[in-house]
Design a protein around this motif. Structure first.
Motif, mmCIF file in Angstrom:
data_model
loop_
_atom_site.group_PDB
_atom_site.id
_atom_site.type_symbol
_atom_site.label_atom_id
_atom_site.label_comp_id
_atom_site.label_asym_id
_atom_site.label_seq_id
_atom_site.Cartn_x
_atom_site.Cartn_y
_atom_site.Cartn_z
ATOM 1 N N ILE A 138 0.874 -1.186 0.000
ATOM 2 C CA ILE A 138 0.000 0.000 0.000
ATOM 3 C C ILE A 138 0.907 1.231 0.000
ATOM 4 O O ILE A 138 1.476 1.606 1.017
ATOM 5 C CB ILE A 138 -0.930 0.033 1.221
ATOM 6 C CG1 ILE A 138 -1.773 -1.226 1.307
ATOM 7 C CG2 ILE A 138 -1.831 1.270 1.182
ATOM 8 C CD1 ILE A 138 -2.714 -1.439 0.160
ATOM 9 N N GLY A 139 1.013 1.844 -1.134
ATOM 10 C CA GLY A 139 1.820 3.046 -1.231
ATOM 11 C C GLY A 139 0.989 4.280 -0.957
ATOM 12 O O GLY A 139 -0.152 4.210 -0.487
ATOM 13 N N GLU A 140 1.593 5.404 -1.313
ATOM 14 C CA GLU A 140 0.922 6.684 -1.042
ATOM 15 C C GLU A 140 -0.365 6.829 -1.839
ATOM 16 O O GLU A 140 -1.396 7.260 -1.313
ATOM 17 C CB GLU A 140 1.880 7.833 -1.383
ATOM 18 C CG GLU A 140 1.318 9.205 -1.039
ATOM 19 C CD GLU A 140 2.315 10.324 -1.315
ATOM 20 O OE1 GLU A 140 1.884 11.475 -1.425
ATOM 21 O OE2 GLU A 140 3.527 10.020 -1.418
ATOM 22 N N GLU A 141 -0.329 6.421 -3.104
ATOM 23 C CA GLU A 141 -1.514 6.577 -3.961
ATOM 24 C C GLU A 141 -2.656 5.685 -3.495
ATOM 25 O O GLU A 141 -3.798 6.139 -3.355
ATOM 26 C CB GLU A 141 -1.155 6.233 -5.413
ATOM 27 C CG GLU A 141 -2.316 6.480 -6.376
ATOM 28 C CD GLU A 141 -1.914 6.206 -7.825
ATOM 29 O OE1 GLU A 141 -2.842 6.064 -8.655
ATOM 30 O OE2 GLU A 141 -0.714 6.124 -8.114
ATOM 31 N N LYS A 142 -2.369 4.415 -3.224
ATOM 32 C CA LYS A 142 -3.416 3.500 -2.746
ATOM 33 C C LYS A 142 -3.910 3.925 -1.367
ATOM 34 O O LYS A 142 -5.102 3.807 -1.053
ATOM 35 C CB LYS A 142 -2.876 2.062 -2.680
ATOM 36 C CG LYS A 142 -2.600 1.405 -4.021
ATOM 37 C CD LYS A 142 -2.254 -0.054 -3.829
ATOM 38 C CE LYS A 142 -1.909 -0.718 -5.167
ATOM 39 N NZ LYS A 142 -0.637 -0.239 -5.731
ATOM 40 N N GLY A 143 -2.976 4.414 -0.541
ATOM 41 C CA GLY A 143 -3.359 4.880 0.793
ATOM 42 C C GLY A 143 -4.357 6.026 0.706
ATOM 43 O O GLY A 143 -5.323 6.080 1.486
ATOM 44 N N TYR A 144 -4.127 6.930 -0.242
ATOM 45 C CA TYR A 144 -5.055 8.053 -0.432
ATOM 46 C C TYR A 144 -6.421 7.549 -0.870
ATOM 47 O O TYR A 144 -7.454 8.007 -0.360
ATOM 48 C CB TYR A 144 -4.491 9.020 -1.475
ATOM 49 C CG TYR A 144 -5.448 10.132 -1.833
ATOM 50 C CD1 TYR A 144 -5.615 11.233 -0.997
ATOM 51 C CD2 TYR A 144 -6.206 10.074 -3.014
ATOM 52 C CE1 TYR A 144 -6.496 12.248 -1.325
ATOM 53 C CE2 TYR A 144 -7.092 11.079 -3.345
ATOM 54 C CZ TYR A 144 -7.240 12.166 -2.498
ATOM 55 O OH TYR A 144 -8.124 13.161 -2.807
ATOM 56 N N GLU A 145 -6.441 6.602 -1.809
ATOM 57 C CA GLU A 145 -7.706 6.045 -2.294
ATOM 58 C C GLU A 145 -8.471 5.333 -1.172
ATOM 59 O O GLU A 145 -9.701 5.412 -1.097
ATOM 60 C CB GLU A 145 -7.443 5.073 -3.446
ATOM 61 C CG GLU A 145 -6.897 5.714 -4.710
ATOM 62 C CD GLU A 145 -7.884 6.674 -5.356
ATOM 63 O OE1 GLU A 145 -9.105 6.487 -5.158
ATOM 64 O OE2 GLU A 145 -7.430 7.616 -6.034
ATOM 65 N N ILE A 146 -7.714 4.657 -0.314
ATOM 66 C CA ILE A 146 -8.359 3.969 0.820
ATOM 67 C C ILE A 146 -9.010 4.987 1.763
ATOM 68 O O ILE A 146 -10.139 4.779 2.228
ATOM 69 C CB ILE A 146 -7.332 3.112 1.584
ATOM 70 C CG1 ILE A 146 -6.932 1.899 0.732
ATOM 71 C CG2 ILE A 146 -7.894 2.647 2.930
ATOM 72 C CD1 ILE A 146 -5.789 1.089 1.303
ATOM 73 N N GLN A 147 -8.319 6.101 2.051
ATOM 74 C CA GLN A 147 -8.874 7.123 2.933
ATOM 75 C C GLN A 147 -10.139 7.731 2.343
ATOM 76 O O GLN A 147 -11.116 7.996 3.073
ATOM 77 C CB GLN A 147 -7.836 8.232 3.193
ATOM 78 C CG GLN A 147 -6.572 7.771 3.889
ATOM 79 C CD GLN A 147 -6.839 7.082 5.214
ATOM 80 O OE1 GLN A 147 -7.699 7.500 5.992
ATOM 81 N NE2 GLN A 147 -6.114 5.999 5.470
ATOM 82 N N GLN A 148 -10.166 7.935 1.036
ATOM 83 C CA GLN A 148 -11.363 8.452 0.373
ATOM 84 C C GLN A 148 -12.510 7.457 0.467
ATOM 85 O O GLN A 148 -13.666 7.827 0.700
ATOM 86 C CB GLN A 148 -11.054 8.776 -1.097
ATOM 87 C CG GLN A 148 -10.064 9.919 -1.296
ATOM 88 C CD GLN A 148 -10.544 11.207 -0.644
ATOM 89 O OE1 GLN A 148 -11.635 11.692 -0.923
ATOM 90 N NE2 GLN A 148 -9.719 11.761 0.241
#
Length: 258
Positions: A138-148
């Motif tokens: 889980i990188g930064e991009e996937k982490g952002y999508e998860i938070q959304q």
């Protein structure tokens, strides 16, 4: 002025002063007698006897009311805890269903990452998914999508909870008896508490009325004050006159708090 003349002057003054001094002494004596009489009448009054009894029993009543109030608060807190526990279990259940079925809709998240997140941080709550950024893959991009995804899901959660979902009725059935029992206990203690609380308020009002009267009120009445005389007359009858039936509140206080 000769010494003899001075003595005569003092004697004359002394003679004329005697009636004035005697008048003052008599006034003091009358005042003192009134005070003694007032204290005696006050001490022997029916109102004083009732007041002393009420004060003693009111202390016991207050202790009982406080105890019952604490029992009621405890029962109410238990009821709230049961409701909170049930609601949390329902929320975890629907959140788990959403996680299993919809988490892979997030861009870049497949079943492998979903299962890894489930093992390492998911505990059935959306808040636990906020730590998914520390999971391998889980990188930064996937982490952002998860938070959304978490924010969107949280907004829809109340509506999803109101709907039907697998396991909902089972959880509600599990807690229905606990909730009924908690409500019964609350109602039982409430039915015990309310009469005690009403009795305390009634007794306190009566005690306030009796506490208005002091020995000085008796003195004022002896001096001809009509208002004080009326108050003293009522005080001599106490909380109720001897020839009348004892009020229910007085009887309850006497019998329940010996």
């Amino acid at each position: 002025m000769a010494v003899g003349d001075s003595i005569k002057t003092y004697l004359i003054i002394g003679v004329f002063s005697v009636p004035f001094i005697l008048k003052i002494i008599i006034k003091i004596q009358f005042w003192y007698i009134k005070r003694i009489r007032a204290h005696n009448d006050y001490d022997n009054a029916r109102g004083t006897h009732h007041k002393k009894m009420i004060e003693k029993k009111l202390a016991k009543l207050k202790t009982d009311v406080d105890k019952t109030r604490n029992q009621l608060l405890s029962a109410q807190n238990t009821h709230k805890a049961i409701i909170s526990e049930r609601d949390l279990k329902l929320e975890k259940r629907i959140t788990t269903i959403i996680f299993e079925n919809e988490f892979t809709n997030i861009k870049g998240i497949g079943t492998v990452l979903r299962d890894r997140i489930r093992r390492q941080c998911f505990n059935g709550t959306l808040d636990s998914l906020r730590y998914s950024g520390s999971v391998q893959g889980i990188g930064e991009e996937k982490g952002y999508e998860i938070q959304q995804w978490i924010s969107r899901t949280r907004r829809k959660l109340p509506q999803r909870l109101r709907g039907e979902f697998q396991g909902k009725q089972s959880i509600r059935n599990e807690y229905s008896k606990k909730i009924r029992d908690a409500n019964r206990k609350i109602n039982s203690i409430t039915n015990e508490y309310n009469p005690k609380n009403r009795l305390q308020k009634t007794v306190e009002l009566e005690l306030d009325k009796l506490n208005i009267v002091k020995p000085s009120t008796f003195v004022t009445s002896y001096n001809g004050d009509q208002e004080a005389s009326q108050i003293v007359t009522e005080y001599l009858l106490g909380s109720f006159p001897e020839w009348r039936t004892m009020p229910l509140w007085f009887k309850t206080l006497s019998e329940n708090y010996p």
